[in-house]
Design a protein around this motif. Structure first.
Motif, mmCIF file in Angstrom:
data_model
loop_
_atom_site.group_PDB
_atom_site.id
_atom_site.type_symbol
_atom_site.label_atom_id
_atom_site.label_comp_id
_atom_site.label_asym_id
_atom_site.label_seq_id
_atom_site.Cartn_x
_atom_site.Cartn_y
_atom_site.Cartn_z
ATOM 1 N N LEU A 268 0.830 -1.202 0.000
ATOM 2 C CA LEU A 268 0.000 0.000 0.000
ATOM 3 C C LEU A 268 0.867 1.255 0.000
ATOM 4 O O LEU A 268 0.579 2.234 -0.697
ATOM 5 N N ARG A 269 1.946 1.215 0.775
ATOM 6 C CA ARG A 269 2.846 2.366 0.867
ATOM 7 C C ARG A 269 3.495 2.673 -0.486
ATOM 8 O O ARG A 269 3.568 3.841 -0.894
ATOM 9 N N ARG A 270 3.987 1.645 -1.170
ATOM 10 C CA ARG A 270 4.664 1.870 -2.456
ATOM 11 C C ARG A 270 3.721 2.539 -3.454
ATOM 12 O O ARG A 270 4.131 3.457 -4.186
ATOM 13 N N GLU A 271 2.484 2.091 -3.486
ATOM 14 C CA GLU A 271 1.528 2.683 -4.427
ATOM 15 C C GLU A 271 1.238 4.139 -4.074
ATOM 16 O O GLU A 271 1.211 5.009 -4.949
ATOM 17 N N LEU A 272 1.032 4.415 -2.801
ATOM 18 C CA LEU A 272 0.757 5.784 -2.378
ATOM 19 C C LEU A 272 1.941 6.700 -2.683
ATOM 20 O O LEU A 272 1.764 7.813 -3.195
ATOM 21 N N GLU A 273 3.146 6.248 -2.379
ATOM 22 C CA GLU A 273 4.319 7.091 -2.605
ATOM 23 C C GLU A 273 4.552 7.342 -4.087
ATOM 24 O O GLU A 273 5.019 8.422 -4.469
ATOM 25 N N ALA A 274 4.225 6.380 -4.938
ATOM 26 C CA ALA A 274 4.358 6.588 -6.380
ATOM 27 C C ALA A 274 3.383 7.660 -6.860
ATOM 28 O O ALA A 274 3.734 8.515 -7.689
ATOM 29 N N ILE A 275 2.162 7.641 -6.325
ATOM 30 C CA ILE A 275 1.166 8.650 -6.705
ATOM 31 C C ILE A 275 1.579 10.017 -6.177
ATOM 32 O O ILE A 275 1.486 11.028 -6.895
#
Length: 321
Positions: free
Chosen positions: A222-229
């Motif tokens: 979840l963190r990786r996706e949020l940080e990419a956005i």
């Protein structure tokens, strides 16, 4: 500028923290303080007040019309209640009113600003590990990080920033002014997405993040996706203060707001968390599989609470596939 009147829209756990902190100033008649409510909700507040850390508080209860023209409006609603409250917010806000949203997520300020104008909105967030019990709202005042707020652009020490600082001074409210409020809001959003949601699916205390490699893997995804956005939006999360990488201190048994909602049979704020990230991911062309799974899983848990899966022996038989 001096803040002499404050209205709180939403007397839940977050609103109660502000009410608790400002109650002494209201009792000393140095501040007009009220909770905005109508109908049966208003009547319950008038009769029962708000029980906070075992003490009953009886704030003034105002209609939106009675609250019109307050110096500061604090919006502390659940995300799902915001669309239905926009008319009330428009009624409350006058030319001089400053609005602080202490809601979760990253778009409540935008939704409010679309109705009243961005110039009224002073961006803010709150970190308070509060929970409802049979005798009201409870939180630990000492370990609560509190309210973080600031201007999006210079001058960062504006008149209204100074006025809010003066309001919170000499109260129990913990607060901090920042020059990176957008990054701070996204940093809290990251905490909520990564720590609120996997725990809610598992139905266990926050100790699960240190005790289970599997829950940590979900949180990390979840963190990786949020940080990419965030990076695609030009939001540099490294600018958030080091204190923003964690929330208020809690025991391993603590259950955050999404799990508290599921425990109580309520619908959650998942649309504001993974739902928002899915939408932003589609707009930016960034895949969000962890958030998509989490979104649908928590929606299914809401359906379970609603009784959708209360099958009985008389239900029609279906074939397994």
């Amino acid at each position: 500028m001096k803040i002499q009147s404050v209205a709180i829209l939403g007397a839940g756990a977050v609103g109660c923290y502000v009410l608790w902190g400002l109650a002494d100033k209201a009792a000393a008649n140095t501040l007009q303080l009220g909770v905005v409510a109508e109908g049966s909700r208003a009547e319950r507040l008038r009769q029962n007040g708000c029980t906070i850390n075992g003490q009953v508080y009886h704030p003034q209860v105002w209609t939106p019309q009675q609250a019109h023209g307050v110096d500061l409006l604090i919006v502390a609603l659940k995300y799902g209640a915001l669309p239905g409250a926009l008319d009330s917010i428009r009624t409350i806000v006058s030319e001089r009113t400053v609005v602080m949203s202490l809601m979760n997520g990253v778009d409540s300020e935008e939704l409010i600003a679309a109705q009243i104008g961005a110039a009224h909105v002073l961006p803010a967030l709150i970190k308070v590990a509060s929970h409802r019990t049979e005798d009201g709202v409870r939180f630990d005042p000492e370990t609560t990080i509190g309210i973080i707020y600031g201007e999006l652009t210079a001058p960062f020490d504006s008149d209204r920033v100074q006025a809010v600082r003066a309001l919170f001074a000499d109260t129990g409210i913990h607060f901090c002014v920042t020059e990176h409020i957008r990054e701070e809001i996204w940093s809290k959003f990251r905490l909520n997405v990564c720590n609120n949601l996997p725990q809610a699916i598992l139905g266990a205390g926050v100790g699960c993040y240190s005790d289970s490699a599997h829950i940590k893997a979900i949180s990390d995804g979840l963190r990786r996706e949020l940080e990419a956005i965030a990076a695609a939006k030009g939001i540099d999360l490294s600018k958030a203060a080091a204190a923003s990488t964690h929330g208020s201190t809690v025991p391993p048994t603590a259950r955050y707001s999404t799990l508290q909602d599921l425990d109580a049979g309520r619908h959650t704020e998942i649309d504001m968390f993974s739902g928002a990230l899915m939408r932003m991911g589609r707009e930016l062309g960034i895949p969000t599989p962890y958030n998509e799974y989490t979104y649908h899983m928590i929606k299914a848990l809401e359906e379970k609470n609603d009784g959708l899966f209360d099958y009985t022996a008389t239900d029609a038989v279906t074939c397994s596939r």
